[in-house]
Design an enzyme around this catalytic site. Structure first.
Site, PDB file in Angstrom:
ATOM      1  N   GLU A  66      -8.258  -0.161  -3.577  1.00 25.26           N
ATOM      2  CA  GLU A  66      -8.774   0.934  -4.401  1.00 25.26           C
ATOM      3  C   GLU A  66      -7.915   1.169  -5.634  1.00 25.26           C
ATOM      4  O   GLU A  66      -8.430   1.471  -6.697  1.00 25.26           O
ATOM      5  CB  GLU A  66      -8.849   2.229  -3.577  1.00 25.26           C
ATOM      6  CG  GLU A  66     -10.035   2.277  -2.655  1.00 25.26           C
ATOM      7  CD  GLU A  66     -11.374   2.197  -3.383  1.00 25.26           C
ATOM      8  OE1 GLU A  66     -11.856   3.229  -3.834  1.00 25.26           O
ATOM      9  OE2 GLU A  66     -11.926   1.078  -3.511  1.00 25.26           O
ATOM     10  N   ASP A  67      -6.611   1.044  -5.481  1.00 25.81           N
ATOM     11  CA  ASP A  67      -5.713   1.480  -6.556  1.00 25.81           C
ATOM     12  C   ASP A  67      -5.112   0.349  -7.386  1.00 25.81           C
ATOM     13  O   ASP A  67      -4.499   0.599  -8.412  1.00 25.81           O
ATOM     14  CB  ASP A  67      -4.547   2.306  -5.971  1.00 25.81           C
ATOM     15  CG  ASP A  67      -5.049   3.563  -5.276  1.00 25.81           C
ATOM     16  OD1 ASP A  67      -6.246   3.877  -5.459  1.00 25.81           O
ATOM     17  OD2 ASP A  67      -4.266   4.204  -4.576  1.00 25.81           O
ATOM     18  N   HIS A  86      -3.600  -0.253   2.883  1.00 24.09           N
ATOM     19  CA  HIS A  86      -4.893   0.444   2.854  1.00 24.09           C
ATOM     20  C   HIS A  86      -5.321   0.933   1.478  1.00 24.09           C
ATOM     21  O   HIS A  86      -6.504   1.153   1.250  1.00 24.09           O
ATOM     22  CB  HIS A  86      -4.941   1.577   3.885  1.00 24.09           C
ATOM     23  CG  HIS A  86      -4.282   2.849   3.433  1.00 24.09           C
ATOM     24  ND1 HIS A  86      -2.976   3.134   3.663  1.00 24.09           N
ATOM     25  CD2 HIS A  86      -4.774   3.913   2.743  1.00 24.09           C
ATOM     26  CE1 HIS A  86      -2.677   4.316   3.153  1.00 24.09           C
ATOM     27  NE2 HIS A  86      -3.748   4.810   2.584  1.00 24.09           N
ATOM     28  N   HIS A 127       3.783   6.197   0.808  1.00 21.91           N
ATOM     29  CA  HIS A 127       2.602   6.725   1.513  1.00 21.91           C
ATOM     30  C   HIS A 127       2.043   5.726   2.543  1.00 21.91           C
ATOM     31  O   HIS A 127       1.950   6.060   3.731  1.00 21.91           O
ATOM     32  CB  HIS A 127       1.550   7.172   0.494  1.00 21.91           C
ATOM     33  CG  HIS A 127       0.183   7.378   1.067  1.00 21.91           C
ATOM     34  ND1 HIS A 127      -0.107   8.368   1.970  1.00 21.91           N
ATOM     35  CD2 HIS A 127      -0.985   6.701   0.871  1.00 21.91           C
ATOM     36  CE1 HIS A 127      -1.390   8.293   2.307  1.00 21.91           C
ATOM     37  NE2 HIS A 127      -1.947   7.291   1.655  1.00 21.91           N
ATOM     38  N   ASP A 170      -4.118   8.335   7.395  1.00 25.78           N
ATOM     39  CA  ASP A 170      -4.031   8.489   5.946  1.00 25.78           C
ATOM     40  C   ASP A 170      -4.209   9.959   5.579  1.00 25.78           C
ATOM     41  O   ASP A 170      -3.420  10.556   4.846  1.00 25.78           O
ATOM     42  CB  ASP A 170      -5.139   7.620   5.320  1.00 25.78           C
ATOM     43  CG  ASP A 170      -5.257   7.787   3.819  1.00 25.78           C
ATOM     44  OD1 ASP A 170      -4.200   7.821   3.153  1.00 25.78           O
ATOM     45  OD2 ASP A 170      -6.397   7.864   3.315  1.00 25.78           O
TER      46      ASP A 170
HETATM   47 MN    MN Z   1      -4.026   6.580   1.331  1.00 29.69          MN
END
Ligand code: MN
Length: 705
Positions: free
Chosen positions: A77-78, A73, A49, A140
């Site tokens: 967050e992940d 990016h 991705h 995105d």
């Molecule tokens: Mn993304």
């Protein structure tokens, strides 16, 4: 994955330098490791991705910082990767970009109302200080939309709705036309799969039916332009599905009734040629009145420029034509991104930013020559040079406030009552001071109390006109009411001195006095007395119709009772700080009302020559308020003596408002100054006794004047 990545790196090296590519390679490896073990709904490794997102940006020829950030990016967050780590490995600008994108991800879009969507779009744009953050976010979203088939139908609809409401309009506003159209068409497909299928089929069929007509018209146009001496590139074009769908829905049309499914685009070398081409076409087919639009003279707010006209074609089909220059075409297709896409190969990043700025500047200049520039500026400011903050109410509504707005501004923006009664604020669940400046995305909850009042100190930090004027208005009203109450008491005292009761004044006499005084109401006269603008004794004689006092006539003694709860109408002098039990004197000063001093205050001594200003006042024995008083202690220098003193004060039910410690140089003694709260002299005496029992305290006195 490695092979796919390698192929893309090779593509990108067409416009990036070798050192950029090697940095991107290491960013890819970093991202792959961070996302290790994570998979997309489609079953592919997650890193596919960010790689695809970076590739979308590479199509726009974005710089390597933006591409690096795109590869990274989702790591903040992940995964457990921090901003510091990104900064250490890839530099601060990349870390800022990744952080910017992550912040946008964290906002949840809750309300789907139209007005909310607009505010939300502005909030996103305001939060993204750097245009590249928005471009990464849009890429995105574009990739997620392209791969939406893999997710559950529920989630698919939610994401498609959000894309239609938020991201497609942002792309449109930034002039990213091809992304805008793709986002809208993909949204339509996932929101209304049936309608999308039917419409796509109809367009395809129409394309077959009209091919011959389109070909003939195109030939005619080309011939006409050539004979007019215009060098032009003419081509047929098709509207995107969602815009056909929108037209059908908004104008209640069937597909057959939407006639401008097809159009033509003519690209010429310069602006004068646009108008020559237009004239030529109007000579070829008659224009439909009212359909001509000159977006060259008056560009759209996203910078779009073209001439639009609709012609009566052969077989009475309307033909929509757009005429523009090469330059305008680039901006029409790629908007903000066109500056990266068409930049010279060796410009540095600061040049790029300068170019973006120049682009915005040129938009401003174009706009200022024509059209509604105020509105246009407003758009640009909100979108790209944010001077507003967007915050959430507890119910998820978004409020827009000027930058620098505080919690109190927020409270007044919600409702005047909320502002007038606010006592505290929770920002993102945390209790904060009311003066706290709000940031984009903050969730703000105001805590109110039924009897709370605005604090005059708020005027020092509020930034909105609304908050300022409401606070002022409240204070003025309160001051007026309190002054009127005090004025009434002063008048009653003056009446009593003349041996009269308030009830003895005739209504007609009052009305006459109010009229003669040029006041609107009796309250105004009373407030004037309270504020010291009128003397109570003079008013009393006038309303009783008594003459001026004779030289032997002295007013009978009588005191105004002071309760300490008169609010702003009565002030306690900060020089002597009187407390209940002290003999006191009231001094009336014009416009300020009454100030209470102790009998022995030097200020009172100075006012003796002006007896009209002095008033006999006395404490109400029932006073319950706490008063501030200053004391000075001389203590022996010992460890912990301050703590001992403070503990004794607290033990005696007093509060310390202020402490100052002033060590005498070289001496073994220290001066301490306390401002403490007491209810009266007895209370103070109790505290003094307690403090004197401390062995280190060698001297203690109350400070006056
Ligand atoms: Mn993304």
């Amino acid at each position: 994955m490695q092979a796919a990545a390698a192929a893309l790196f090779k593509d990108w090296s067409g416009y990036l330098k070798p050192e950029d590519i090697s940095r991107l390679e290491s960013a890819f490896q970093f991202s792959e490791q961070a996302h290790e073990g994570q998979f997309r709904q489609s079953g592919e490794p997650y890193v596919s991705h960010p790689l695809a997102v970076a590739n979308i940006l590479a199509q726009w020829h974005l710089d390597s910082q933006a591409l690096t950030a795109a590869l990274l990016h989702d790591v903040m967050e992940d995964t457990s990767v921090t901003k510091t780590e990104i900064s250490r490995n890839f530099g601060k600008p990349v870390a800022e970009l990744v952080d910017g994108v992550s912040k946008l991800d964290r906002i949840e879009f809750e309300s789907h109302a139209e007005a909310q969507a607009e505010n939300f779009r502005k909030m996103l744009l305001a939060m993204a200080r750097d245009v590249r953050v928005i471009l990464i976010k849009l890429a995105d979203r574009l990739h997620n939309m392209r791969t939406l088939d893999a997710v559950t139908p529920d989630k698919r609809r939610r994401i498609a709705r959000e894309t239609l409401d938020i991201y497609a309009p942002i792309a449109n506003r930034l002039g990213l036309n091809s992304i805008y159209q793709e986002l809208e068409d993909l949204s339509l497909k996932h929101l209304y799969p049936d309608r999308h299928r039917v419409l796509a089929k109809a367009v395809k069929a129409a394309r077959g039916n009209r091919r011959e007509v389109v070909g003939k018209v195109l030939d005619a146009i080309k011939r006409k332009l050539k004979s007019a001496g215009v060098e032009a590139h003419a081509l047929g074009r098709e509207k995107h599905l969602h815009s056909i769908y929108r037209k059908m829905r908004e104008k209640h049309l069937t597909f057959a009734q939407v006639q401008d499914v097809y159009g033509f685009r003519i690209i010429v070398n310069d602006v004068p040629s646009c108008y020559v081409a237009l004239g030529a076409l109007h000579g070829l087919y008659k224009p439909i009145p009212g359909k001509f639009k000159d977006y060259i003279a008056i560009p759209k707010s996203n910078g779009y420029q073209s001439l639009h006209t609709t012609l009566f074609g052969p077989f009475s089909t309307p033909i929509e034509v757009q005429i523009r220059t090469q330059e305008m075409h680039k901006i029409a297709e790629a908007g903000v991104a066109s500056h990266w896409l068409y930049k010279d190969s060796d410009t540095s990043l600061s040049d790029l930013q300068k170019k973006t700025h120049q682009w915005l500047q040129s938009l401003l200049e174009i706009q200022s020559q024509s059209g509604d520039s105020a509105e246009f500026l407003e758009h640009l400011k909100v979108d790209l040079f944010p001077d507003a903050v967007y915050v959430f109410t507890p119910k998820g509504k978004i409020l827009s406030l000027p930058r620098g707005a505080t919690a109190v501004d927020f409270a007044y923006a919600v409702h005047t009552d909320i502002g007038n009664r606010c006592v505290a604020v929770k920002i993102n669940q945390e209790l904060m001071p009311l003066r706290t400046e709000l940031k984009n995305g903050d969730r703000v909850e105001i805590i109110t109390a039924a009897h709370a009042k605005p604090n005059p100190l708020w005027l020092n930090f509020v930034t909105t006109g609304k908050a300022r004027s409401r606070i002022r208005h409240f204070l003025k009203t309160m001051h007026f009411q309190e002054s009127a109450k005090l004025g009434e008491r002063l008048l009653n005292q003056a009446l009593a001195a003349l041996g009269a009761a308030p009830a003895e004044i005739k209504e007609a006499q009052w009305d006459k006095f109010v009229r003669d005084a040029g006041a609107k109401a009796r309250q105004e006269v009373l407030a004037d007395i309270g504020l010291g603008k009128r003397l109570a004794a003079v008013v009393a004689r006038r309303v009783l119709s008594r003459s001026e006092p004779g030289p032997h006539e002295t007013p009978a003694p009588g005191s105004v009772i002071i309760r300490g709860s008169e609010g702003m109408a009565v002030q306690f002098a900060s020089c002597c700080r009187p407390i209940p039990g002290d003999p006191i004197i009231g001094l009336i000063s014009k416009g300020q009302g009454m100030v209470i001093h102790t009998h022995d205050c030097p200020v009172v001594a100075k006012a003796r020559h002006d007896p009209e200003r002095m008033l006999d006042v006395a404490w109400d024995p029932e006073t319950r308020k706490l008063f501030e008083v200053s004391i000075k202690l001389v203590v022996a220098n010992q460890r912990g003596v301050l703590a001992k003193v403070a503990a004794e004060i607290a033990e005696a039910d007093s509060n310390i408002q202020n402490v100052a410690v002033d060590p005498e140089d070289g001496s073994s003694y220290t001066n301490m100054f306390f401002t403490i709260q007491v209810s009266n002299r007895l209370h103070l005496a109790r505290i003094v006794r307690a403090l004197r029992r401390i062995p280190e305290v060698v001297r203690l006195s109350r400070v006056k004047g």
